[in-house]
Design an enzyme around this catalytic site. Sequence first.
Site, PDB file in Angstrom:
ATOM      1  N   ASP A 170      43.814  45.552  48.284  1.00 38.63           N
ATOM      2  CA  ASP A 170      43.226  44.850  49.419  1.00 38.63           C
ATOM      3  C   ASP A 170      42.877  43.396  49.115  1.00 38.63           C
ATOM      4  O   ASP A 170      42.458  42.668  49.998  1.00 38.63           O
ATOM      5  CB  ASP A 170      41.988  45.591  49.942  1.00 38.63           C
ATOM      6  CG  ASP A 170      40.866  45.664  48.923  1.00 38.63           C
ATOM      7  OD1 ASP A 170      41.035  45.147  47.807  1.00 38.63           O
ATOM      8  OD2 ASP A 170      39.813  46.248  49.237  1.00 38.63           O
ATOM      9  N   TYR A 264      42.566  36.290  41.254  1.00 31.35           N
ATOM     10  CA  TYR A 264      42.434  36.838  39.908  1.00 31.35           C
ATOM     11  C   TYR A 264      43.131  35.984  38.851  1.00 31.35           C
ATOM     12  O   TYR A 264      42.870  36.129  37.656  1.00 31.35           O
ATOM     13  CB  TYR A 264      42.970  38.270  39.852  1.00 31.35           C
ATOM     14  CG  TYR A 264      42.017  39.292  40.418  1.00 31.35           C
ATOM     15  CD1 TYR A 264      41.095  39.943  39.607  1.00 31.35           C
ATOM     16  CD2 TYR A 264      42.020  39.600  41.772  1.00 31.35           C
ATOM     17  CE1 TYR A 264      40.209  40.876  40.119  1.00 31.35           C
ATOM     18  CE2 TYR A 264      41.136  40.523  42.301  1.00 31.35           C
ATOM     19  CZ  TYR A 264      40.235  41.162  41.476  1.00 31.35           C
ATOM     20  OH  TYR A 264      39.350  42.070  41.998  1.00 31.35           O
TER      21      TYR A 264
END
Length: 454
Positions: A170, A264
């Site tokens: 997600d 990330y």
Amino acid sequence: MKKFSIVIAGGGSTYTPGIVMTLLNHLDKFPIRQLKFYDNDGERQKVIADACEVIIREKAPEIKFLATTDPEQGFTDVDFVMAQIRVGKYAMRDKDEKIPLKYGVIGQETCGPGGIAYGLRSIGGVLEILDYMEKYSPNAWMLNYSNPASIVAEATRRLRPNSKILNICDMPVGIQERMAAIVGLKQYNDLEVRYFGLNHFGWWTAIRDKQGNDLMPKLREYVSQHGYLLSDKEEVSTQPSWKATFGMAQNTFALDPERFPNTYLQYYLYTKYEADHMNPDYTRTDEVRDGREKFVFSECRRIAANQSIEGLKFTPDEHSNYIVDLSRAIAYNTHERMLVIIENDGAVSNFEPAAMVEVPCIVGSNGPERLAMGKIPRFQKGFLEQQVAVEKLAVDAWVEHSYLKLWQALTLSHTVPDANVAKKILDDLIVANKEFWPELKKDKKEAEAELSLS
């Protein structure tokens, strides 16, 4: 219209109420006849289930509800398994984050040594759930949110190659929600995107609206100044660590201003900065325990005690919209375009065919069909090749019970400075994970090499 039966595997998760609220919010387009929770921790699940039973009774009493720790009960007569398990729960996440930080290495639950540790715990748990599904409901699909998705996807590709599992995430959806807000659109699926990478390790190369208008110039101008941060008013409930993450996208974007990075990537591109700014005594695990964990469990206990949803604080989870859309695409053969983790097989033409990449796919009743993303630039290609080797070595270690392969995986991770530090972290992680990992073996040559190093 057919009504569906769903089991949420990991029913004791703090994300479960949000998923339930999302499912109830979309009954008009994805009707449900039965909703089950399955978890191997019945005590934890019961707190969530007691509240969700009240919510379902008041909002959709026609839905049959069951919470169980019995695999046969949980997985019999289901169409979809929505998996969100955390093997070892927050106690082990705490160690994933804090053990690497002892050595000045990033402590993060899906990246670096912590992500590898979590991956080796997750493989067995995901395979177990997949086997339950295939035993009791062989025609069902498993939609797996369980992290770290790249390592889990590589393991299922190798060990359950014919299983009906879609590994999904997600985080891109959450970033696309922000992109949509930046350009004045309502939600993530108002955008049509091109994207390539591994899970938590990718880039957007094109972003358009449904009319085909190019949104990249406006987004470039915004992200170069603000990252993915929205206005102060829109960020009022965002946790400090996530504000820092969304703001850091400004810096990761600077390394390639043509493409938009997954958040990330900050852990790989600004490794030293991130490690230096992490508090080894208070990581995101502590933040979650003090925030979402306390809120969800206290709200669940309040609802169960009152047997009423009056004053209900749970809302539909916007990220859960993705799992509903994915379920609908399979159930109704809608051929929607969605990001899925899938074997590369030419989607990225100059990258390893057997890598589990995250790319746009056309999703229908037979699963995903990958779209071609073409060739990728040298910078991204080199980075991705290093990371996919880490993930494959980690799965090798799990399959072969190999200490050496796992040491190699940690050493190759861009977040770890050298093999000696990798070994120290690994040895600590082995002790911490003795209840969850397969026993790792060293052959004679490895033992001799270890002796010479010491």
